[in-house]
Design a protein around this motif. Structure first.
Motif, mmCIF file in Angstrom:
data_model
loop_
_atom_site.group_PDB
_atom_site.id
_atom_site.type_symbol
_atom_site.label_atom_id
_atom_site.label_comp_id
_atom_site.label_asym_id
_atom_site.label_seq_id
_atom_site.Cartn_x
_atom_site.Cartn_y
_atom_site.Cartn_z
ATOM 1 N N PRO A 36 62.399 44.178 47.274
ATOM 2 C CA PRO A 36 61.475 43.134 46.814
ATOM 3 C C PRO A 36 61.654 41.858 47.648
ATOM 4 O O PRO A 36 62.767 41.509 48.035
ATOM 5 C CB PRO A 36 61.890 42.904 45.366
ATOM 6 N N THR A 37 60.556 41.191 47.925
ATOM 7 C CA THR A 37 60.561 40.055 48.840
ATOM 8 C C THR A 37 59.810 38.883 48.232
ATOM 9 O O THR A 37 58.830 39.068 47.519
ATOM 10 C CB THR A 37 59.870 40.453 50.163
ATOM 11 N N ARG A 38 60.266 37.681 48.553
ATOM 12 C CA ARG A 38 59.536 36.469 48.191
ATOM 13 C C ARG A 38 58.665 36.067 49.376
ATOM 14 O O ARG A 38 59.182 35.906 50.481
ATOM 15 C CB ARG A 38 60.498 35.325 47.884
ATOM 16 N N PRO A 39 57.355 35.921 49.173
ATOM 17 C CA PRO A 39 56.512 35.454 50.275
ATOM 18 C C PRO A 39 57.013 34.102 50.786
ATOM 19 O O PRO A 39 57.378 33.223 50.005
ATOM 20 C CB PRO A 39 55.132 35.321 49.638
ATOM 21 N N GLY A 40 57.039 33.956 52.090
ATOM 22 C CA GLY A 40 57.595 32.764 52.697
ATOM 23 C C GLY A 40 56.694 31.547 52.587
ATOM 24 O O GLY A 40 55.520 31.619 52.229
ATOM 25 N N THR A 41 57.281 30.426 52.930
ATOM 26 C CA THR A 41 56.559 29.160 52.912
ATOM 27 C C THR A 41 55.380 29.185 53.871
ATOM 28 O O THR A 41 54.334 28.596 53.590
ATOM 29 C CB THR A 41 57.527 28.007 53.276
ATOM 30 N N LEU A 61 51.979 32.712 44.996
ATOM 31 C CA LEU A 61 52.658 31.814 44.054
ATOM 32 C C LEU A 61 53.510 32.592 43.054
ATOM 33 O O LEU A 61 54.616 32.153 42.706
ATOM 34 C CB LEU A 61 51.632 30.945 43.328
ATOM 35 N N ILE A 62 53.011 33.742 42.607
ATOM 36 C CA ILE A 62 53.822 34.597 41.731
ATOM 37 C C ILE A 62 55.072 35.053 42.467
ATOM 38 O O ILE A 62 56.181 35.031 41.922
ATOM 39 C CB ILE A 62 53.003 35.807 41.235
ATOM 40 N N GLY A 63 54.900 35.452 43.722
ATOM 41 C CA GLY A 63 56.030 35.914 44.521
ATOM 42 C C GLY A 63 57.015 34.822 44.882
ATOM 43 O O GLY A 63 58.163 35.095 45.206
ATOM 44 N N ARG A 64 56.588 33.576 44.838
ATOM 45 C CA ARG A 64 57.517 32.470 45.111
ATOM 46 C C ARG A 64 58.462 32.252 43.932
ATOM 47 O O ARG A 64 59.562 31.754 44.099
ATOM 48 C CB ARG A 64 56.746 31.183 45.402
#
Length: 117
Positions: A34-39, A87-90
Motif C-alpha cells: 500500500p502506498t500514499r500518493p505523493g505531494t 486526498l484519501i490516500g494522503r
C-alpha cells in the motif's frame, strides 16, 4: 488576453506532467505494498483543477469562445475523483488498485482532452 490563455494552458500541461510524473515515480513501490500518493500528485491534480477552471472562464468570458460544457463537465468529474482518491490516500495508504486508478484517471483526462472533439 490570448497570452493569459496560453499561460494558463502551459501551467495546465505542467500540472498534468507533475501528476503523471509523480504517479510513475511511485509506481514501483505501489506494486508491492500500500502506498500514499505523493505531494507531487496532489499538487499536479490541484494545478490541473485550478488552471482548467480558469481556462474555461477565460475562453467563455474574455475570449467569447464556445466551450463544450459536457466535455468540460466530464473532465472536471474525472479530476475531482482523482483528487478525492489522492486526498484519501494522503490520510492512509491505498492499495495497488486504488493507486492505479489515480494514474488511469489522469490518462483518461488526457484522452478526453485529445480525442473528444
Amino acid at each position: 488576453m490570448e497570452f493569459v490563455r496560453l499561460l494558463l494552458l502551459f501551467f495546465h500541461f505542467v500540472g498534468l506532467a507533475v501528476l503523471i510524473g509523480g504517479f510513475l515515480a511511485q509506481l514501483p513501490a505501489a506494486r508491492s505494498a500500500p502506498t500514499r500518493p505523493g505531494t507531487a500528485m496532489l499538487h499536479g491534480a490541484l494545478t490541473q483543477l485550478v488552471t482548467g477552471i480558469a481556462l474555461v472562464g477565460i475562453n467563455q468570458g474574455a475570449l467569447d469562445n464556445e466551450v463544450d460544457n459536457v466535455k468540460i463537465s466530464v473532465k472536471l468529474g474525472v479530476v475531482l475523483i482523482a483528487l478525492a482518491l489522492i486526498l484519501i490516500g494522503r490520510r492512509r495508504p491505498v492499495d495497488t488498485p486504488v493507486f492505479m486508478t489515480i494514474g488511469a484517471l489522469a490518462l483518461v483526462n488526457v484522452g478526453v482532452a485529445v480525442f473528444w472533439t
